[in-house]
Design a protein around this motif. Structure first.
Motif, PDB file in Angstrom:
ATOM      1  N   TRP A  45       0.832  -1.206   0.000  1.00 44.42           N
ATOM      2  CA  TRP A  45       0.000   0.000   0.000  1.00 44.42           C
ATOM      3  C   TRP A  45       0.870   1.261   0.000  1.00 44.42           C
ATOM      4  O   TRP A  45       0.596   2.214  -0.732  1.00 44.42           O
ATOM      5  N   THR A  57      -5.024   4.833  -4.941  1.00 41.43           N
ATOM      6  CA  THR A  57      -3.991   3.935  -4.443  1.00 41.43           C
ATOM      7  C   THR A  57      -4.431   2.477  -4.521  1.00 41.43           C
ATOM      8  O   THR A  57      -3.631   1.594  -4.842  1.00 41.43           O
ATOM      9  N   VAL A  61      -2.412  -0.683  -6.169  1.00 41.11           N
ATOM     10  CA  VAL A  61      -2.088  -1.926  -5.467  1.00 41.11           C
ATOM     11  C   VAL A  61      -2.494  -3.118  -6.326  1.00 41.11           C
ATOM     12  O   VAL A  61      -1.712  -4.055  -6.527  1.00 41.11           O
ATOM     13  N   SER A  73      -1.306  -9.298  -0.800  1.00 40.71           N
ATOM     14  CA  SER A  73      -0.513  -8.081  -0.635  1.00 40.71           C
ATOM     15  C   SER A  73       0.767  -8.282   0.175  1.00 40.71           C
ATOM     16  O   SER A  73       1.415  -7.311   0.540  1.00 40.71           O
TER      17      SER A  73
END
Length: 91
Positions: A45, A57, A61, A73
């Motif tokens: 992030w 954003t 990602v 992630s």
């Protein structure tokens, strides 16, 4: 009963760790695509936020995950992450 639940929980966690350990992502065909090296403490992030103008954003990602074949992630320091060429930080 508690011992059985703890044993089952440990078994479940062990199988999850083993399945992640067997996965090796191979990304090919990235000639000319810019990349960043993940440093200790970086998050996906934070990297995406630095590459955007704070407008989307979350989409950045997802794009980084797609470019690198990431299923989630989680990233590790020392990893090279390919990033979209049209990011604010690269203009």
């Amino acid at each position: 009963m508690a011992m059985a639940l703890l044993s089952l929980g440990g078994f479940w966690l062990g199988t999850r760790a083993a399945s992640h350990a067997d996965v090796r992502v191979v990304v090919t065909g990235h000639a000319g695509v810019p990349w960043v090296e993940v440093e200790k403490g970086d998050t996906l992030w934070a990297i995406a936020d630095a590459l955007t103008e704070r407008d989307d954003t979350g989409a950045m990602v997802e794009e980084i995950k797609r470019l690198n074949g990431l299923p989630d992630s989680l990233i590790r320091s020392g990893t090279r992450l390919y990033v979209p060429a049209n990011t604010a930080a690269l203009r």
